[in-house]
Design a protein around this motif. Structure first.
Motif, PDB file in Angstrom:
ATOM      1  N   LYS A   1      89.073  80.601  25.214  1.00 18.65           N
ATOM      2  CA  LYS A   1      88.008  81.204  24.407  1.00 18.65           C
ATOM      3  C   LYS A   1      88.436  81.470  22.961  1.00 18.65           C
ATOM      4  O   LYS A   1      87.616  81.849  22.139  1.00 18.65           O
ATOM      5  CB  LYS A   1      87.559  82.533  25.037  1.00 18.65           C
ATOM      6  CG  LYS A   1      86.863  82.365  26.373  1.00 18.65           C
ATOM      7  CD  LYS A   1      85.413  81.945  26.170  1.00 18.65           C
ATOM      8  CE  LYS A   1      84.770  81.566  27.506  1.00 18.65           C
ATOM      9  NZ  LYS A   1      83.621  80.672  27.322  1.00 18.65           N
ATOM     10  N   ASP A   2      89.739  81.329  22.667  1.00 24.23           N
ATOM     11  CA  ASP A   2      90.187  81.566  21.288  1.00 24.23           C
ATOM     12  C   ASP A   2      89.454  80.631  20.342  1.00 24.23           C
ATOM     13  O   ASP A   2      89.255  79.460  20.636  1.00 24.23           O
ATOM     14  CB  ASP A   2      91.699  81.299  21.152  1.00 24.23           C
ATOM     15  CG  ASP A   2      92.517  82.475  21.656  1.00 24.23           C
ATOM     16  OD1 ASP A   2      91.921  83.547  21.854  1.00 24.23           O
ATOM     17  OD2 ASP A   2      93.733  82.315  21.862  1.00 24.23           O
ATOM     18  N   ALA A   3      89.056  81.190  19.203  1.00 21.18           N
ATOM     19  CA  ALA A   3      88.381  80.354  18.217  1.00 21.18           C
ATOM     20  C   ALA A   3      89.442  79.559  17.461  1.00 21.18           C
ATOM     21  O   ALA A   3      90.217  80.106  16.695  1.00 21.18           O
ATOM     22  CB  ALA A   3      87.576  81.221  17.264  1.00 21.18           C
ATOM     23  N   ILE A   4      89.512  78.268  17.740  1.00 19.63           N
ATOM     24  CA  ILE A   4      90.452  77.401  17.038  1.00 19.63           C
ATOM     25  C   ILE A   4      89.643  76.641  15.990  1.00 19.63           C
ATOM     26  O   ILE A   4      88.622  76.047  16.344  1.00 19.63           O
ATOM     27  CB  ILE A   4      91.084  76.379  18.003  1.00 19.63           C
ATOM     28  CG1 ILE A   4      91.563  77.080  19.267  1.00 19.63           C
ATOM     29  CG2 ILE A   4      92.187  75.598  17.325  1.00 19.63           C
ATOM     30  CD1 ILE A   4      91.597  76.166  20.469  1.00 19.63           C
ATOM     31  N   PRO A   5      90.052  76.641  14.734  1.00 20.58           N
ATOM     32  CA  PRO A   5      89.300  75.820  13.775  1.00 20.58           C
ATOM     33  C   PRO A   5      89.497  74.336  14.106  1.00 20.58           C
ATOM     34  O   PRO A   5      90.628  73.863  14.201  1.00 20.58           O
ATOM     35  CB  PRO A   5      89.908  76.187  12.422  1.00 20.58           C
ATOM     36  CG  PRO A   5      91.192  76.855  12.703  1.00 20.58           C
ATOM     37  CD  PRO A   5      91.184  77.326  14.126  1.00 20.58           C
ATOM     38  N   LEU A   6      88.399  73.633  14.368  1.00 16.34           N
ATOM     39  CA  LEU A   6      88.512  72.231  14.777  1.00 16.34           C
ATOM     40  C   LEU A   6      88.324  71.269  13.619  1.00 16.34           C
ATOM     41  O   LEU A   6      88.666  70.095  13.714  1.00 16.34           O
ATOM     42  CB  LEU A   6      87.503  71.930  15.891  1.00 16.34           C
ATOM     43  CG  LEU A   6      87.756  72.737  17.172  1.00 16.34           C
ATOM     44  CD1 LEU A   6      86.643  72.526  18.178  1.00 16.34           C
ATOM     45  CD2 LEU A   6      89.101  72.370  17.788  1.00 16.34           C
ATOM     46  N   GLY A   7      87.788  71.792  12.500  1.00 11.44           N
ATOM     47  CA  GLY A   7      87.599  70.949  11.315  1.00 11.44           C
ATOM     48  C   GLY A   7      88.862  70.198  10.912  1.00 11.44           C
ATOM     49  O   GLY A   7      88.800  68.988  10.659  1.00 11.44           O
ATOM     50  N   PRO A   8      90.028  70.878  10.870  1.00 11.65           N
ATOM     51  CA  PRO A   8      91.245  70.178  10.458  1.00 11.65           C
ATOM     52  C   PRO A   8      91.580  68.995  11.365  1.00 11.65           C
ATOM     53  O   PRO A   8      92.110  67.987  10.892  1.00 11.65           O
ATOM     54  CB  PRO A   8      92.327  71.262  10.546  1.00 11.65           C
ATOM     55  CG  PRO A   8      91.578  72.541  10.343  1.00 11.65           C
ATOM     56  CD  PRO A   8      90.235  72.337  10.979  1.00 11.65           C
ATOM     57  N   PHE A   9      91.268  69.092  12.668  1.00 11.11           N
ATOM     58  CA  PHE A   9      91.548  67.970  13.566  1.00 11.11           C
ATOM     59  C   PHE A   9      90.631  66.788  13.258  1.00 11.11           C
ATOM     60  O   PHE A   9      91.054  65.629  13.263  1.00 11.11           O
ATOM     61  CB  PHE A   9      91.388  68.393  15.027  1.00 11.11           C
ATOM     62  CG  PHE A   9      92.375  69.446  15.441  1.00 11.11           C
ATOM     63  CD1 PHE A   9      93.735  69.222  15.323  1.00 11.11           C
ATOM     64  CD2 PHE A   9      91.950  70.667  15.941  1.00 11.11           C
ATOM     65  CE1 PHE A   9      94.668  70.193  15.693  1.00 11.11           C
ATOM     66  CE2 PHE A   9      92.862  71.645  16.314  1.00 11.11           C
ATOM     67  CZ  PHE A   9      94.219  71.407  16.189  1.00 11.11           C
ATOM     68  N   LEU A  10      89.351  67.099  13.023  1.00 16.66           N
ATOM     69  CA  LEU A  10      88.413  66.027  12.679  1.00 16.66           C
ATOM     70  C   LEU A  10      88.828  65.377  11.356  1.00 16.66           C
ATOM     71  O   LEU A  10      88.792  64.153  11.205  1.00 16.66           O
ATOM     72  CB  LEU A  10      86.992  66.588  12.571  1.00 16.66           C
ATOM     73  CG  LEU A  10      86.423  67.139  13.879  1.00 16.66           C
ATOM     74  CD1 LEU A  10      85.097  67.858  13.631  1.00 16.66           C
ATOM     75  CD2 LEU A  10      86.235  66.014  14.900  1.00 16.66           C
ATOM     76  N   ALA A  11      89.238  66.230  10.393  1.00 19.88           N
ATOM     77  CA  ALA A  11      89.691  65.712   9.105  1.00 19.88           C
ATOM     78  C   ALA A  11      90.923  64.832   9.289  1.00 19.88           C
ATOM     79  O   ALA A  11      91.022  63.749   8.705  1.00 19.88           O
ATOM     80  CB  ALA A  11      89.996  66.871   8.158  1.00 19.88           C
ATOM     81  N   ALA A  12      91.856  65.296  10.145  1.00 23.21           N
ATOM     82  CA  ALA A  12      93.065  64.508  10.402  1.00 23.21           C
ATOM     83  C   ALA A  12      92.697  63.162  11.019  1.00 23.21           C
ATOM     84  O   ALA A  12      93.254  62.118  10.650  1.00 23.21           O
ATOM     85  CB  ALA A  12      94.014  65.272  11.326  1.00 23.21           C
ATOM     86  N   GLY A  13      91.722  63.176  11.946  1.00 26.37           N
ATOM     87  CA  GLY A  13      91.271  61.926  12.558  1.00 26.37           C
ATOM     88  C   GLY A  13      90.746  60.949  11.518  1.00 26.37           C
ATOM     89  O   GLY A  13      91.032  59.751  11.552  1.00 26.37           O
ATOM     90  N   ALA A  14      89.972  61.479  10.561  1.00 28.50           N
ATOM     91  CA  ALA A  14      89.406  60.620   9.508  1.00 28.50           C
ATOM     92  C   ALA A  14      90.518  60.057   8.633  1.00 28.50           C
ATOM     93  O   ALA A  14      90.506  58.870   8.275  1.00 28.50           O
ATOM     94  CB  ALA A  14      88.414  61.419   8.668  1.00 28.50           C
TER      95      ALA A  14
END
Ligand SMILES: [Zn+2]
Length: 268
Positions: free
Chosen positions: A228-241
């Motif tokens: 349930k911890d709020a992990i920022p997922l934006g950086p992972f998507l950015a890394a994927g790009a």
């Protein structure tokens, strides 16, 4: 190949791109931190120490170099400077130089740098306060679509499809999973997809989830993170790009029998 031949022009150009990337990273980080703090980032607003609030002089603001010269401590209060500033600068510098090596001077380089720099910005705000600003995510899509005019109608259509794919894919996850991902992530992928086109967008999503899984799963197993911890997922998507900017074309060469072997303008 003659190994004694050194291309000095290429070395100088790469160092120049490294410097441009460092300055861009420094600027992007400053704008991101001010956006998060709800401060103006234009005009006379001066950068200050995060801890003591001292106004920083230009000698304190030279990307990468100031941090090293000051051994990571504020000149005024001697408190350690948050490593985030230095990390943003060095990441931007290294990736800018590497993208220059990958694409040379080309529309693909311009598109790559737009993706890199906007993604860095959106990752920084997401890490800092868990928020991706719609306007900054959409700005990437708009910039990408404007650049795509250079590739004609097929390229523009590809960008629109990419944005739609990115947004809808994350939206579907949000609706199915109810939590974990937020609409900020969907808008981020709208922006990234609009810039990179639908094939690179698909690979970005795949790579982003791989990177996320590789980093998040061990933390969950080690019980450092709860589900349930709020992990920022934006950086992972950015890394994927960003990974896709390097490997997208080879990826398509291997899996071209599914999505066609042409990666699309400006990549192919
Ligand atoms: Zn200080």
């Amino acid at each position: 190949m003659n190994m004694s031949y050194i291309n000095y022009r290429d070395i100088i150009a790469t160092i120049l791109m490294f410097t441009v990337g460092a300055c861009a990273g420094s600027f992007i980080n400053a704008v991101a931190m001010r956006t998060v703090a709800d401060k103006k980032w234009w005009g006379k607003e001066r950068s200050t120490c995060d801890l003591c609030g001292a106004t920083l002089k230009s000698a304190d603001l030279v990307p990468i170099i100031s941090f090293l010269m000051l051994s990571g401590k504020c000149r005024y209060c001697k408190a350690p400077i948050k490593p985030r500033h230095f990390t943003a600068e060095i990441l931007s510098a290294a990736l800018t130089a590497a993208l220059f090596q990958r694409w040379g001077v080309s529309p693909a380089l311009a598109m790559s740098l737009a993706v890199l720099w906007f993604s860095l910005f959106n990752s920084l705000t997401d890490i800092e306060n868990g928020y991706i600003y719609d306007v900054w995510a959409i700005a990437l899509g708009v910039t990408g679509l404007l650049m795509r005019i250079g590739g004609g109608w097929p390229a523009i259509l590809d960008g629109i499809l990419g944005g739609a794919l990115g947004f809808c894919f994350i939206a579907l996850i949000i609706l199915v999973s109810r939590g974990g991902m937020g609409w900020g992530d969907a808008v981020l992928m709208l922006g990234i997809g609009g810039a990179v086109g639908w094939k690179y967008c698909a690979i970005s999503l795949y790579s982003g989830f791989m990177v996320g899984g590789i980093i998040v799963l061990p933390l969950m197993i080690a019980k450092k993170l709860k589900r349930k911890d709020a992990i920022p997922l934006g950086p992972f998507l950015a890394a994927g790009a960003i990974i896709t900017l390097f490997i997208g074309s080879s990826f398509i060469r291997y899996f071209g029998y599914i999505i066609g072997s042409y990666p699309g303008w400006p990549w192919g």
